[in-house]
Design a protein around this motif. Structure first.
Motif, mmCIF file in Angstrom:
data_model
loop_
_atom_site.group_PDB
_atom_site.id
_atom_site.type_symbol
_atom_site.label_atom_id
_atom_site.label_comp_id
_atom_site.label_asym_id
_atom_site.label_seq_id
_atom_site.Cartn_x
_atom_site.Cartn_y
_atom_site.Cartn_z
ATOM 1 N N SER A 190 -6.141 6.074 4.862
ATOM 2 C CA SER A 190 -4.834 6.000 4.213
ATOM 3 C C SER A 190 -4.820 6.761 2.887
ATOM 4 N N GLY A 191 -5.967 7.357 2.525
ATOM 5 C CA GLY A 191 -6.030 8.109 1.280
ATOM 6 C C GLY A 191 -6.167 7.229 0.057
ATOM 7 N N GLN A 192 -6.347 5.905 0.285
ATOM 8 C CA GLN A 192 -6.545 4.986 -0.838
ATOM 9 C C GLN A 192 -7.886 5.260 -1.517
ATOM 10 N N ALA A 193 -8.838 5.771 -0.738
ATOM 11 C CA ALA A 193 -10.151 6.079 -1.284
ATOM 12 C C ALA A 193 -10.503 7.536 -0.986
ATOM 13 N N ASP A 194 -11.293 8.150 -1.880
ATOM 14 C CA ASP A 194 -11.737 9.524 -1.672
ATOM 15 C C ASP A 194 -12.947 9.583 -0.750
ATOM 16 N N ASP A 198 -12.380 -1.963 7.285
ATOM 17 C CA ASP A 198 -11.610 -1.941 6.043
ATOM 18 C C ASP A 198 -11.948 -0.693 5.221
ATOM 19 N N VAL A 228 -15.302 3.514 -1.681
ATOM 20 C CA VAL A 228 -15.383 2.144 -1.182
ATOM 21 C C VAL A 228 -16.576 2.029 -0.236
ATOM 22 N N GLY A 269 0.272 2.239 -3.476
ATOM 23 C CA GLY A 269 -1.036 2.845 -3.224
ATOM 24 C C GLY A 269 -1.123 4.250 -3.798
ATOM 25 N N ARG A 270 -2.294 4.836 -3.712
ATOM 26 C CA ARG A 270 -2.520 6.148 -4.330
ATOM 27 C C ARG A 270 -1.633 7.229 -3.748
ATOM 28 N N ARG A 271 -1.201 7.029 -2.476
ATOM 29 C CA ARG A 271 -0.307 8.001 -1.863
ATOM 30 C C ARG A 271 1.049 7.370 -1.578
ATOM 31 N N LYS A 281 -9.229 2.309 4.294
ATOM 32 C CA LYS A 281 -8.944 2.757 2.935
ATOM 33 C C LYS A 281 -9.069 4.287 2.836
ATOM 34 N N LEU A 307 0.829 -1.200 0.000
ATOM 35 C CA LEU A 307 0.000 0.000 0.000
ATOM 36 C C LEU A 307 0.866 1.254 0.000
ATOM 37 N N TYR A 308 1.911 1.262 0.853
ATOM 38 C CA TYR A 308 2.741 2.447 0.966
ATOM 39 C C TYR A 308 3.759 2.558 -0.172
ATOM 40 N N ALA A 348 -4.182 0.976 -7.677
ATOM 41 C CA ALA A 348 -5.106 0.534 -6.629
ATOM 42 C C ALA A 348 -6.463 0.145 -7.214
ATOM 43 N N TYR A 349 -7.048 -0.878 -6.644
ATOM 44 C CA TYR A 349 -8.385 -1.368 -7.020
ATOM 45 C C TYR A 349 -8.429 -1.974 -8.419
ATOM 46 N N VAL A 398 -13.172 8.075 -6.048
ATOM 47 C CA VAL A 398 -12.842 6.696 -5.678
ATOM 48 C C VAL A 398 -13.568 6.349 -4.385
ATOM 49 N N PRO A 453 -10.370 15.827 -0.365
ATOM 50 C CA PRO A 453 -9.692 16.132 -1.631
ATOM 51 C C PRO A 453 -10.578 16.012 -2.875
ATOM 52 N N PRO A 472 -11.115 11.600 3.441
ATOM 53 C CA PRO A 472 -9.826 11.968 4.039
ATOM 54 C C PRO A 472 -9.854 13.446 4.413
#
Lengths: 259, 256
Positions: free
Chosen positions: B184-188, B177, B143, A107-109, B181, A103-104, A124-125, B141, B126, B122
């Motif tokens: 961690s900024g993986q999802a908006d 989960d 989830v 991942g997106r960031r 996500k 992830l790190y 991601a995804y 994005v 953003p 987040p």
């Protein structure tokens, strides 16, 4: 050669510890509907995705892991020990730790994922994320297979080929790789099986969407709560694959003959 | 309704009359303060912080009881209970999962809290999410929980109610989960319970108009397999009573 008699009860206990859970799984199966459960749309979708991603991950592991095994073999002393320890870490790393690490990074960031995202490339995804997670955990199997095969292989025949004027690439293709055949086969089968079973890193890093990132282990985990019969049916499929893989990868040494 | 203090007191008396010898071996008079009984509580993941506070509060009233809480997705816990897990009390995030273990429940489950959904984004939002409608946009994005788990079932109902087709890139196996996500900024954006947002670092909430249309009701019940029924009943009464209510309200849970 067999050990003293008192080893027997301990061996039986050990066998039970491993075999009993597998028997438990088989005992829970709804055998009458097994085929219908495995061929249900959600199950088939997960199995097909698992097959596609595991094959892709295995190919990636072959292309990158074999050179990595050679490189590791070429190192010496403490450098080699440290490099080996790092490269083989995913073998024993808790899956969720691998997921966080991926992830790190991707991942997106993440370290690489952030700049990629800015450039319009998103990992991601996507199914690519699944393949990356699987290759991450499967790579060590190939590296360790190649490296240990090279260690026992020696370099006599390569030296002879070199004196006959063969180029390094030609020696690799015609002398070394054929000799490594069994090790490559073992590495490939084990890497495929490990990729097929990947769960934690996929869940943490890739997400879970039917047909895109929800591989068979994720589908089993989800179904286990609402449709235990389907979860058990899919588990049996993976169990059969696992047993087959081990039977192939660890087949009797006698067959591999003396070099 | 009986006050929680009186309920607990009644439990203490019952213990003093009944199983006290078993509870504190050296009890000649006042009960020993050494922990002599473990109460296993299985609680929905969304209750994690608040149930810890409740457990500590209960242990102050009955010092010889050690409340040991196991957290997990409600459906996961229900499955474990059906497989024989040694739970004395079950606190579920929805009534469907309590119904799933109905055969194991002693008496009637009590609804002790409610929760509604919100959008977690987040810090700084953003993607500029303004409401449920934003989640239909592929560029955001998003989830959500898989429809098989309680938070996902609630999300699906709410989306249908609002006529929004959420374009989710992932259907997670638990609300934790989803939150992870987003954090961690993986999802908006992610659809979670209102009470989840304060628990997470780097996450803020965007309210959903009409979120009240889908209310998750949290039932709690003693299980038949509990070995000290009085203590388990006292704990249920404590959580559902005034003191429990105050702690739950503090954490953002609604009244039943």
């Amino acid at each position: 050669m067999t050990g003293p008699r008192w080893l027997v009860p301990l061996a039986v206990a050990g066998a039970l510890l491993v075999a009993l859970p597998l028997v438990g799984l088989l005992a829970r199966a709804n055998w009458g509907d097994l085929w219908a459960l495995i061929t249900a749309p959600a199950s088939l979708e997960a199995l097909a995705l698992s097959l596609r991603t595991s094959i892709a991950a295995t190919a990636l592991v072959l292309v990158l892991g074999v050179p990595l095994g050679f490189a590791l073999h070429g190192l010496h002393g403490r450098v080699r020990a440290v490099a080996r320890a790092v490269l083989l870490a995913p073998l024993v790393l808790p899956p969720v730790v691998g997921g966080l690490a991926l992830l790190y990074a991707f991942g997106r960031r993440g370290l690489l994922g952030g700049p990629l995202e800015d450039a319009g490339v998103s990992i991601a995804y996507t199914t690519v994320a699944v393949v990356l997670a699987q290759a991450f955990v499967a790579m060590p199997f190939m590296v360790v297979s190649v490296e240990s095969a090279l260690a026992t292989h020696g370099s006599r025949r390569e030296a002879i080929a070199a004196t006959l004027g063969a180029s390094r690439t030609r020696i690799l293709a015609r002398v070394t790789l054929p000799a490594l055949g069994p090790a490559l086969a073992t590495g490939t089968v084990l890497a495929f099986a490990r990729a097929l079973g990947e769960f934690g890193a996929t869940l943490t890093f890739a997400g879970s969407l039917a047909g895109v990132t929800r591989t068979t282990p994720l589908e089993i985990y989800l179904a286990r709560e609402t449709d235990p019969d389907a979860a058990v049916a899919l588990s049996i499929v993976l169990l059969v694959v696992a047993v087959t893989v081990v039977a192939v990868a660890y087949r009797p040494v006698a067959g591999r003959a003396v070099r | 309704m009986r006050s929680p203090a009186r309920v607990v007191a009644a439990g203490v008396v019952a213990l003093a009359l009944g199983g006290c010898a078993a509870l504190s071996p050296d009890s000649q008079g006042a009960p020993s303060t050494a922990v002599t009984h473990v109460l296993d509580v299985y609680a929905a993941a969304s209750l994690s912080e608040v149930m810890e506070t409740l457990a500590v509060g209960f242990e102050e009233v009955l010092p010889w009881v050690d409340v040991r809480v196991t957290y997990g997705g409600s459906s996961d816990l229900a499955a474990q209970i059906l497989e024989g897990a040694p739970a004395a009390v079950f606190a579920s995030a929805d009534e469907a999962q309590m119904a799933a273990v109905a055969d194991e429940v002693a008496g009637e489950p009590v609804v002790f809290a409610t929760n509604t959904l919100t959008i977690a984004v987040p810090e700084g939002n953003p993607a500029g999410v303004t409401g449920l409608g934003s989640l239909a946009d592929d560029a955001v994005v998003t989830v959500v929980c898989a429809p098989q788990v309680p938070c996902g079932a609630a999300t699906a109902t709410l989306a249908a109610h609002a006529g929004v087709d959420i374009a989710a890139v992932s259907e997670e196996l638990s609300v934790t989960d989803v939150l992870g996500k987003v954090a961690s900024g993986q999802a908006d954006a992610g659809v979670v319970y209102v009470t989840d947002v304060p628990r997470a670092e780097g996450v803020e909430a965007v309210a959903i108009d009409g979120a009240d249309a889908v209310v998750n009701r949290y039932p709690i019940a003693r299980l038949k397999r509990s070995d000290f029924a009085e203590i388990a009943d006292d704990f249920v009464a404590y959580v559902a009573g005034a003191e429990g209510r105050a702690v739950l309200a503090e954490a953002g849970f609604g009244a039943p």
